[in-house]
Design a protein around this motif. Sequence first.
Motif, PDB file in Angstrom:
ATOM      1  N   ALA A  69     -59.729 -10.548  -1.187  1.00 43.94           N
ATOM      2  CA  ALA A  69     -58.440 -10.154  -0.611  1.00 43.94           C
ATOM      3  C   ALA A  69     -57.724 -11.359  -0.017  1.00 43.94           C
ATOM      4  CB  ALA A  69     -58.650  -9.076   0.438  1.00 43.94           C
ATOM      5  N   ASP A  70     -58.474 -12.234   0.655  1.00 48.29           N
ATOM      6  CA  ASP A  70     -57.867 -13.441   1.224  1.00 48.29           C
ATOM      7  C   ASP A  70     -57.317 -14.348   0.137  1.00 48.29           C
ATOM      8  OD1 ASP A  70     -58.488 -12.568   3.761  1.00 48.29           O
ATOM      9  OD2 ASP A  70     -60.284 -13.824   3.943  1.00 48.29           O
ATOM     10  N   LEU A  71     -58.053 -14.503  -0.956  1.00 47.97           N
ATOM     11  CA  LEU A  71     -57.581 -15.328  -2.069  1.00 47.97           C
ATOM     12  C   LEU A  71     -56.304 -14.734  -2.655  1.00 47.97           C
ATOM     13  CD1 LEU A  71     -57.881 -17.619  -4.127  1.00 47.97           C
ATOM     14  CD2 LEU A  71     -59.341 -16.093  -5.475  1.00 47.97           C
ATOM     15  N   GLN A  72     -56.274 -13.436  -2.851  1.00 50.45           N
ATOM     16  CA  GLN A  72     -55.085 -12.786  -3.398  1.00 50.45           C
ATOM     17  C   GLN A  72     -53.891 -12.983  -2.461  1.00 50.45           C
ATOM     18  OE1 GLN A  72     -55.485  -8.550  -3.850  1.00 50.45           O
ATOM     19  NE2 GLN A  72     -54.043  -8.507  -5.543  1.00 50.45           N
ATOM     20  N   GLU A  73     -54.112 -12.883  -1.169  1.00 45.47           N
ATOM     21  CA  GLU A  73     -53.031 -13.081  -0.202  1.00 45.47           C
ATOM     22  C   GLU A  73     -52.547 -14.529  -0.208  1.00 45.47           C
ATOM     23  OE1 GLU A  73     -52.331 -12.610   4.577  1.00 45.47           O
ATOM     24  OE2 GLU A  73     -53.925 -11.470   3.626  1.00 45.47           O
ATOM     25  N   MET A  74     -53.481 -15.487  -0.311  1.00 39.99           N
ATOM     26  CA  MET A  74     -53.089 -16.898  -0.374  1.00 39.99           C
ATOM     27  C   MET A  74     -52.238 -17.184  -1.597  1.00 39.99           C
ATOM     28  SD  MET A  74     -56.267 -19.352   0.864  1.00 39.99           S
ATOM     29  CE  MET A  74     -56.690 -19.596  -0.816  1.00 39.99           C
ATOM     30  N   ILE A  75     -52.641 -16.653  -2.718  1.00 41.96           N
ATOM     31  CA  ILE A  75     -51.885 -16.880  -3.951  1.00 41.96           C
ATOM     32  C   ILE A  75     -50.500 -16.246  -3.842  1.00 41.96           C
ATOM     33  CG2 ILE A  75     -51.788 -16.315  -6.411  1.00 41.96           C
ATOM     34  CD1 ILE A  75     -54.855 -16.635  -6.448  1.00 41.96           C
ATOM     35  N   ALA A  76     -50.426 -15.050  -3.294  1.00 41.23           N
ATOM     36  CA  ALA A  76     -49.131 -14.384  -3.137  1.00 41.23           C
ATOM     37  C   ALA A  76     -48.217 -15.171  -2.197  1.00 41.23           C
ATOM     38  CB  ALA A  76     -49.329 -12.963  -2.632  1.00 41.23           C
ATOM     39  N   ASP A  77     -48.757 -15.661  -1.086  1.00 38.34           N
ATOM     40  CA  ASP A  77     -47.953 -16.465  -0.157  1.00 38.34           C
ATOM     41  C   ASP A  77     -47.461 -17.743  -0.818  1.00 38.34           C
ATOM     42  OD1 ASP A  77     -48.224 -14.631   1.862  1.00 38.34           O
ATOM     43  OD2 ASP A  77     -49.849 -15.719   2.875  1.00 38.34           O
ATOM     44  N   SER A  78     -48.344 -18.401  -1.551  1.00 36.70           N
ATOM     45  CA  SER A  78     -47.969 -19.646  -2.223  1.00 36.70           C
ATOM     46  C   SER A  78     -46.868 -19.410  -3.238  1.00 36.70           C
ATOM     47  CB  SER A  78     -49.177 -20.264  -2.926  1.00 36.70           C
ATOM     48  OG  SER A  78     -50.191 -20.536  -2.007  1.00 36.70           O
ATOM     49  N   ILE A  79     -47.026 -18.367  -4.016  1.00 37.20           N
ATOM     50  CA  ILE A  79     -46.022 -18.081  -5.044  1.00 37.20           C
ATOM     51  C   ILE A  79     -44.693 -17.695  -4.402  1.00 37.20           C
ATOM     52  CG2 ILE A  79     -45.407 -16.465  -6.882  1.00 37.20           C
ATOM     53  CD1 ILE A  79     -48.347 -16.539  -7.726  1.00 37.20           C
ATOM     54  N   SER A  80     -44.726 -16.932  -3.315  1.00 34.86           N
ATOM     55  CA  SER A  80     -43.465 -16.546  -2.674  1.00 34.86           C
ATOM     56  C   SER A  80     -42.744 -17.760  -2.107  1.00 34.86           C
ATOM     57  CB  SER A  80     -43.711 -15.495  -1.586  1.00 34.86           C
ATOM     58  OG  SER A  80     -44.441 -16.047  -0.517  1.00 34.86           O
ATOM     59  N   HIS A  81     -43.497 -18.712  -1.526  1.00 40.09           N
ATOM     60  CA  HIS A  81     -42.866 -19.935  -1.022  1.00 40.09           C
ATOM     61  C   HIS A  81     -42.266 -20.749  -2.161  1.00 40.09           C
ATOM     62  CE1 HIS A  81     -44.007 -19.406   3.105  1.00 40.09           C
ATOM     63  NE2 HIS A  81     -45.296 -19.325   2.805  1.00 40.09           N
ATOM     64  N   LEU A  82     -42.979 -20.845  -3.259  1.00 41.32           N
ATOM     65  CA  LEU A  82     -42.464 -21.608  -4.400  1.00 41.32           C
ATOM     66  C   LEU A  82     -41.220 -20.962  -5.004  1.00 41.32           C
ATOM     67  CD1 LEU A  82     -45.718 -22.724  -6.188  1.00 41.32           C
ATOM     68  CD2 LEU A  82     -44.047 -24.167  -5.064  1.00 41.32           C
ATOM     69  N   VAL A  83     -41.225 -19.647  -5.087  1.00 40.54           N
ATOM     70  CA  VAL A  83     -40.060 -18.941  -5.646  1.00 40.54           C
ATOM     71  C   VAL A  83     -38.846 -19.170  -4.749  1.00 40.54           C
ATOM     72  CG1 VAL A  83     -39.108 -16.654  -6.101  1.00 40.54           C
ATOM     73  CG2 VAL A  83     -41.380 -17.253  -6.937  1.00 40.54           C
ATOM     74  N   LYS A  84     -39.041 -19.141  -3.431  1.00 46.09           N
ATOM     75  CA  LYS A  84     -37.936 -19.405  -2.503  1.00 46.09           C
ATOM     76  C   LYS A  84     -37.416 -20.817  -2.675  1.00 46.09           C
ATOM     77  CE  LYS A  84     -39.436 -16.129   1.020  1.00 46.09           C
ATOM     78  NZ  LYS A  84     -40.035 -15.966   2.347  1.00 46.09           N
ATOM     79  N   GLU A  85     -38.319 -21.788  -2.801  1.00 39.03           N
ATOM     80  CA  GLU A  85     -37.909 -23.183  -2.986  1.00 39.03           C
ATOM     81  C   GLU A  85     -37.169 -23.367  -4.312  1.00 39.03           C
ATOM     82  OE1 GLU A  85     -37.996 -25.833  -0.980  1.00 39.03           O
ATOM     83  OE2 GLU A  85     -38.799 -24.569   0.618  1.00 39.03           O
ATOM     84  N   LEU A  86     -37.659 -22.718  -5.341  1.00 38.62           N
ATOM     85  CA  LEU A  86     -36.984 -22.836  -6.633  1.00 38.62           C
ATOM     86  C   LEU A  86     -35.609 -22.177  -6.588  1.00 38.62           C
ATOM     87  CD1 LEU A  86     -39.931 -22.178  -9.100  1.00 38.62           C
ATOM     88  CD2 LEU A  86     -38.717 -24.322  -8.739  1.00 38.62           C
ATOM     89  N   ALA A  87     -35.469 -21.075  -5.854  1.00 36.79           N
ATOM     90  CA  ALA A  87     -34.180 -20.422  -5.743  1.00 36.79           C
ATOM     91  C   ALA A  87     -33.192 -21.310  -4.992  1.00 36.79           C
ATOM     92  CB  ALA A  87     -34.320 -19.076  -5.021  1.00 36.79           C
ATOM     93  N   VAL A  88     -33.664 -21.975  -3.937  1.00 36.71           N
ATOM     94  CA  VAL A  88     -32.800 -22.905  -3.185  1.00 36.71           C
ATOM     95  C   VAL A  88     -32.433 -24.090  -4.071  1.00 36.71           C
ATOM     96  CG1 VAL A  88     -32.775 -24.519  -1.249  1.00 36.71           C
ATOM     97  CG2 VAL A  88     -33.658 -22.206  -0.928  1.00 36.71           C
ATOM     98  N   ALA A  89     -33.395 -24.595  -4.834  1.00 37.33           N
ATOM     99  CA  ALA A  89     -33.124 -25.737  -5.717  1.00 37.33           C
ATOM    100  C   ALA A  89     -32.134 -25.363  -6.803  1.00 37.33           C
ATOM    101  CB  ALA A  89     -34.437 -26.239  -6.334  1.00 37.33           C
ATOM    102  N   ASP A  90     -32.205 -24.143  -7.316  1.00 32.67           N
ATOM    103  CA  ASP A  90     -31.275 -23.691  -8.345  1.00 32.67           C
ATOM    104  C   ASP A  90     -29.851 -23.550  -7.814  1.00 32.67           C
ATOM    105  OD1 ASP A  90     -33.164 -23.701 -10.308  1.00 32.67           O
ATOM    106  OD2 ASP A  90     -33.583 -21.538 -10.187  1.00 32.67           O
ATOM    107  N   GLU A  91     -29.738 -23.149  -6.534  1.00 35.97           N
ATOM    108  CA  GLU A  91     -28.415 -22.990  -5.932  1.00 35.97           C
ATOM    109  C   GLU A  91     -27.730 -24.337  -5.726  1.00 35.97           C
ATOM    110  OE1 GLU A  91     -28.930 -20.744  -2.376  1.00 35.97           O
ATOM    111  OE2 GLU A  91     -29.409 -18.888  -3.438  1.00 35.97           O
ATOM    112  N   GLU A  92     -28.527 -25.374  -5.502  1.00 29.97           N
ATOM    113  CA  GLU A  92     -27.960 -26.704  -5.287  1.00 29.97           C
ATOM    114  C   GLU A  92     -27.561 -27.277  -6.585  1.00 29.97           C
ATOM    115  OE1 GLU A  92     -31.049 -28.880  -3.392  1.00 29.97           O
ATOM    116  OE2 GLU A  92     -30.851 -27.786  -1.533  1.00 29.97           O
TER     117      GLU A  92
END
Length: 95
Positions: free
Chosen positions: A72-95
């Motif tokens: 469960a901890d591994l699944q949560e870590m992966i989900a957190d990592s992916i959500s942070h990356l998706v947010k960063e990619l969305a910000v990068a796409d807007e720029e």
Amino acid sequence: MQNKLDEMLAHMAHAHQQVARVLEAEREVNVRMAGLINEMPDLMPQFADAQGLLDGSASVNAGIVAYLSGLADLQEMIADSISHLVKELAVADEE
């Protein structure tokens, strides 16, 4: 910016791989412990010390719970990592 995201993703993937290796080792231990429990007779044999049997089964259960918690901890870590990356990619796409 893209290179930093790629490096961050590579480091997170490596960390997740190492956690997965630890969980795989825990899984092997739990499988072997469950195999030992499976070999025990279904009916209560005459044990000299029933407390030892209870302690052993509690240990097996604790190992399984720790393994599932680790998954469960591994699944949560992966989900957190992916959500942070998706947010960063969305910000990068807007720029």
